[in-house]
Structures are given as C-alpha cells and as structure tokens.
Design an enzyme around this catalytic site. Structure first.
Site, mmCIF file in Angstrom:
data_model
loop_
_atom_site.group_PDB
_atom_site.id
_atom_site.type_symbol
_atom_site.label_atom_id
_atom_site.label_comp_id
_atom_site.label_asym_id
_atom_site.label_seq_id
_atom_site.Cartn_x
_atom_site.Cartn_y
_atom_site.Cartn_z
ATOM 1 N N SER A 117 -18.291 -39.776 12.970
ATOM 2 C CA SER A 117 -18.306 -38.642 13.888
ATOM 3 C C SER A 117 -17.223 -37.642 13.547
ATOM 4 O O SER A 117 -17.165 -36.579 14.138
ATOM 5 C CB SER A 117 -18.156 -39.132 15.332
ATOM 6 O OG SER A 117 -17.241 -40.172 15.403
ATOM 7 N N HIS A 138 -24.907 -37.681 10.890
ATOM 8 C CA HIS A 138 -24.272 -37.976 12.175
ATOM 9 C C HIS A 138 -25.283 -37.920 13.326
ATOM 10 O O HIS A 138 -25.701 -36.835 13.735
ATOM 11 C CB HIS A 138 -23.110 -36.988 12.390
ATOM 12 C CG HIS A 138 -22.351 -37.233 13.646
ATOM 13 N ND1 HIS A 138 -21.739 -36.226 14.358
ATOM 14 C CD2 HIS A 138 -22.112 -38.369 14.344
ATOM 15 C CE1 HIS A 138 -21.159 -36.739 15.422
ATOM 16 N NE2 HIS A 138 -21.372 -38.035 15.442
ATOM 17 N N GLU A 150 -26.496 -34.265 12.673
ATOM 18 C CA GLU A 150 -25.693 -33.316 11.892
ATOM 19 C C GLU A 150 -25.686 -33.819 10.450
ATOM 20 O O GLU A 150 -25.334 -34.973 10.193
ATOM 21 C CB GLU A 150 -24.237 -33.331 12.378
ATOM 22 C CG GLU A 150 -23.907 -32.398 13.483
ATOM 23 C CD GLU A 150 -22.412 -32.451 13.826
ATOM 24 O OE1 GLU A 150 -21.761 -31.407 13.713
ATOM 25 O OE2 GLU A 150 -21.908 -33.509 14.212
ATOM 26 N N ASN A 188 -18.407 -32.509 17.485
ATOM 27 C CA ASN A 188 -17.159 -33.050 18.032
ATOM 28 C C ASN A 188 -15.999 -32.060 18.004
ATOM 29 O O ASN A 188 -15.041 -32.209 18.755
ATOM 30 C CB ASN A 188 -16.799 -34.356 17.331
ATOM 31 C CG ASN A 188 -17.676 -35.473 17.863
ATOM 32 O OD1 ASN A 188 -18.013 -35.489 19.036
ATOM 33 N ND2 ASN A 188 -18.074 -36.380 16.994
HETATM 34 N N1 CAA Z 1 -31.648 -45.843 24.776
HETATM 35 C C1 CAA Z 1 -32.917 -45.430 24.761
HETATM 36 N N2 CAA Z 1 -33.437 -44.560 25.676
HETATM 37 C C2 CAA Z 1 -32.628 -44.154 26.659
HETATM 38 C C3 CAA Z 1 -31.292 -44.577 26.762
HETATM 39 C C4 CAA Z 1 -30.801 -45.460 25.759
HETATM 40 N N3 CAA Z 1 -29.542 -45.904 25.747
HETATM 41 N N4 CAA Z 1 -30.727 -43.986 27.846
HETATM 42 C C5 CAA Z 1 -31.692 -43.228 28.408
HETATM 43 N N5 CAA Z 1 -32.834 -43.325 27.696
HETATM 44 C C6 CAA Z 1 -34.084 -42.593 27.940
HETATM 45 C C7 CAA Z 1 -34.777 -43.002 29.203
HETATM 46 O O1 CAA Z 1 -35.676 -44.046 28.992
HETATM 47 C C8 CAA Z 1 -35.511 -41.714 29.580
HETATM 48 O O2 CAA Z 1 -36.686 -41.581 28.798
HETATM 49 P P1 CAA Z 1 -37.954 -40.679 29.297
HETATM 50 O O3 CAA Z 1 -37.503 -39.261 29.318
HETATM 51 O O4 CAA Z 1 -38.994 -40.946 28.251
HETATM 52 O O5 CAA Z 1 -38.297 -41.196 30.642
HETATM 53 C C9 CAA Z 1 -34.574 -40.610 29.136
HETATM 54 O O6 CAA Z 1 -33.722 -41.228 28.129
HETATM 55 C C10 CAA Z 1 -33.744 -40.121 30.286
HETATM 56 O O7 CAA Z 1 -33.070 -41.262 30.819
HETATM 57 P P2 CAA Z 1 -32.811 -41.516 32.359
HETATM 58 O O8 CAA Z 1 -33.870 -40.868 33.188
HETATM 59 O O9 CAA Z 1 -32.544 -42.971 32.577
HETATM 60 O O10 CAA Z 1 -31.396 -40.879 32.625
HETATM 61 P P3 CAA Z 1 -30.939 -39.418 32.433
HETATM 62 O O11 CAA Z 1 -32.014 -38.432 32.703
HETATM 63 O O12 CAA Z 1 -29.681 -39.367 33.192
HETATM 64 O O13 CAA Z 1 -30.609 -39.317 30.879
HETATM 65 C C11 CAA Z 1 -29.138 -39.412 29.055
HETATM 66 C C12 CAA Z 1 -29.684 -40.157 30.251
HETATM 67 C C13 CAA Z 1 -30.244 -39.199 28.041
HETATM 68 C C14 CAA Z 1 -28.060 -40.293 28.467
HETATM 69 C C15 CAA Z 1 -28.604 -38.029 29.553
HETATM 70 O O14 CAA Z 1 -27.698 -38.209 30.592
HETATM 71 C C16 CAA Z 1 -27.911 -37.245 28.473
HETATM 72 O O15 CAA Z 1 -28.542 -36.572 27.669
HETATM 73 N N6 CAA Z 1 -26.571 -37.309 28.440
HETATM 74 C C17 CAA Z 1 -25.771 -36.611 27.440
HETATM 75 C C18 CAA Z 1 -25.769 -37.420 26.195
HETATM 76 C C19 CAA Z 1 -24.979 -36.741 25.122
HETATM 77 O O16 CAA Z 1 -24.427 -35.665 25.261
HETATM 78 N N7 CAA Z 1 -24.912 -37.417 23.962
HETATM 79 C C20 CAA Z 1 -24.178 -36.916 22.828
HETATM 80 C C21 CAA Z 1 -22.829 -37.532 22.826
HETATM 81 S S1 CAA Z 1 -21.886 -36.941 21.491
HETATM 82 C C22 CAA Z 1 -22.225 -38.006 20.276
HETATM 83 O O17 CAA Z 1 -22.935 -38.965 20.384
HETATM 84 C C23 CAA Z 1 -21.535 -37.700 19.031
HETATM 85 C C24 CAA Z 1 -20.273 -38.366 18.782
HETATM 86 O O18 CAA Z 1 -19.887 -38.453 17.644
HETATM 87 C C25 CAA Z 1 -19.390 -38.848 19.851
#
Ligand code: CAA
Length: 282
Positions: A117, A138, A150, A188
């Site tokens: 990352s 990424h 990315e 990031n």
């Molecule tokens: N694995 C697989 N599927 C998942 C999951 C997981 N861990 N968590 C949620 N889902 C799926 C659910 O099944 C659901 O699918 P459908 O749309 O087909 O129904 C969908 O994602 C939405 O989930 P929920 O309804 O349970 O919950 P939500 O609407 O609150 O979404 C979330 C959860 C997708 C995590 C959402 O909150 C989100 O997008 N959060 C932000 C995530 C983000 O910003 N990630 C990037 C982080 S930065 C990074 O990763 C880079 C780094 O280097 C640090």
C-alpha cells in the site's frame, strides 16, 4: 496468464485469491502459517455463501471457485505461476525478502507484483534479477467489493509488464488506475492523512469516535467514517503507511498521531484483533 500465486493469506491475500479464482484462474495461495491458510479458505467460503444467499452465485459456482484455489506453506510451490502477487504484512524487509525468494523460485517469464500500500516498487524491483517484470498491483479492502486496483510503475517496470498487469486487472473486473512510484501512490497519499487527522481529532477531544465518523459519513458522503475505516484496514497498516509518508516525503504534516502509535502498541489493531477504535465481539 493461467496460474496466479498469492503470497500472504491475510485479508488482502484471501480477497485477491477469491477474485482471481472466481474469474477462473488457478490460484496457489501461500502463507507460512497453516492456520492463516485455513482461516482464508473459511473466509472465502463464507463470502461465497453470502453471494449464494443473494442469488449471485450457486453451489456449483462456489465449488468451482474453491476448486481453483490450492494452498501451500512452501513458497517453492509457486514455481510454475505466470504471475505472483505478494500480499504479506506491510513491512519493507519482509517484502524485500519475499521478492528475492520469488525471483529465485519463479520461472523466468513470470511477473512479480506487490500489493504493497505504500512501499517503493522500485526498491522491490531492485532486489530481483528481473526488475522490468516487477509492478505494483494495489487492491483495496474489501477486495471482492472494491472496484479499484492501483497499478504502480516502478522506475524499471517495462511497458510490456505494465500492460499485462492492466489486462489481468481488467479480467478481474476491476478498474486500473495508473500511479507513479511515490510514497503512498494515489489512494494512501490522500486517504491516510485524513485517517491520521481523524485520530488527532479524537485525541484532542474535539469529538468522540461515533461523532467523528458520523460527521464524515453524513457531511462528506463517505460510506464509513475514517475511524471505522481505519479499523477495517488495520491500525498497524495505517501506522506503517504514515511512517512511509513521513519518512519518504519528510514533512511534519505526515507525522503519525501519537494516539495511533499507542493503539498499535496496545495490540488494538482494529477488526482483526477484535478491538480498535471500536470493539468487535464477533
Ligand atoms: N467481503 C466481501 N463482500 C463484502 C464484504 C467483505 N469483507 N463486506 C461487504 N461486502 C459486500 C456485501 O455483501 C454487500 O454486497 P451487495 O452490494 O452485493 O449486497 C456490499 O459489500 C455492501 O455491504 P453491506 O451492505 O454489508 O455494508 P455496507 O453497505 O456498509 O458496505 C463496505 C460495506 C463495502 C465495506 C462499505 O462500507 C465501504 O465501501 N467502505 C469503504 C471501504 C473503503 O474505503 N475501502 C478502501 C480502504 S483503503 C485500502 O484498502 C487501501 C489501503 O492500502 C489501506
């Protein structure tokens, strides 16, 4: 590309293995801990069950996906992979060591990618004898849900490698964004200072956890607040990225918040340890 290796069966590695296997690639998932491999397979199986419940997959699809994933504790089993994606802990020495070993083990034409990352792809490429075939790939967490990958071009990455990685990303049904190799790349560089600032906001008593997250969710339309997101990513990963930004860019605005350091020292790493800014009973 037919056979894909994934090194590290943590939350990123198991997500990458899942999406590649779902698209029909033969995946070899490797980790030094047998427990981590078992837990990765159980997570993938649960994710499939979630998809089955929503009628986005059937039982045969789940069986086929799981059939496409083999696990191993031996890195040498990746010798026939066309592309290996390193997704180990965000630690520079560990990653350099893995890249060096993969370079010895993998066939000469294989591509070596890293899901880092924030660590320099150029530095990782330099420890191999195939620097032109090393590239950053990424993924975002949770991998099965997030559309972005990315693509990070190290100084030595060839156009051929980069284009192959782009095509592979698109086969996984993800969107590829190109970034140059600078600390934090794009996501990031922007996201982590925001999370770090949220921790400062908490530690200065400006608002509590819930209100900080609520403010950012409702005020800026983010799907989850920055502290909840930090818990999802892992506080140790957030801290490691802040260190890379601070050291790599040399500006005090990237100083990790002391409260974030304390949480990591306490072992409060977020969802994966059961406690971070919030508690996770399950
Ligand atoms: N694995 C697989 N599927 C998942 C999951 C997981 N861990 N968590 C949620 N889902 C799926 C659910 O099944 C659901 O699918 P459908 O749309 O087909 O129904 C969908 O994602 C939405 O989930 P929920 O309804 O349970 O919950 P939500 O609407 O609150 O979404 C979330 C959860 C997708 C995590 C959402 O909150 C989100 O997008 N959060 C932000 C995530 C983000 O910003 N990630 C990037 C982080 S930065 C990074 O990763 C880079 C780094 O280097 C640090």
């Amino acid at each position: 590309m037919k056979q894909i290796g994934v090194v590290g069966a943590g939350q990123m590695g198991n997500g990458i293995a899942q999406v590649a296997a779902q698209k029909g690639y033969q995946v070899i998932l490797s980790d030094i801990h047998e427990d981590a491999l078992n837990s990765a397979l159980s997570t993938i199986s649960k994710n499939c069950d979630r998809l089955i419940k929503k009628e986005k997959m059937d039982a045969a699809g789940k069986a086929a996906l799981l059939e496409n994933i083999k696990t191993t504790t031996q890195l040498t089993d990746l010798d026939q992979c066309d592309c290996v994606i390193e997704a180990a802990t965000e630690n520079v020495d560990l990653k350099l060591n893995i890249l060096k070993q993969l370079d010895e083990i993998c066939k000469t034409e294989a591509l070596l990618c890293s899901n880092t990352s924030s660590i320099s792809i150029t530095k990782m490429a330099a420890v191999t004898k195939r620097p032109a075939q090393v590239c950053g790939m990424h993924f975002m967490n949770p991998v099965p849900v997030m559309k972005l990958v990315e693509g990070i071009r190290g100084l030595q990455t060839s156009d051929d490698t980069f284009n192959k990685v782009r095509a592979f990303t698109e086969k996984l049904d993800k969107v590829f964004v190109e970034a140059n190799d600078r600390p934090g790349f794009v996501v990031n560089r922007i996201l982590m200072p925001m999370i770090n600032e949220a921790v400062f906001t908490l530690s200065e008593g400006i608002a509590n956890e819930e209100d900080i997250d609520q403010a950012m969710m409702l005020g800026t339309n983010q799907p989850m607040g920055p502290l909840a997101l930090a818990d999802l990513i892992g506080l140790d990963t957030c801290l490691a990225i802040m260190h890379v930004l601070h050291e790599g860019l040399g500006e005090s605005k990237y100083r990790p918040c002391p409260l974030l350091v304390k949480y990591v020292e306490a072992g409060w790493l977020g969802r994966k340890s059961g406690r971070g800014f919030y508690s996770y009973d399950d």
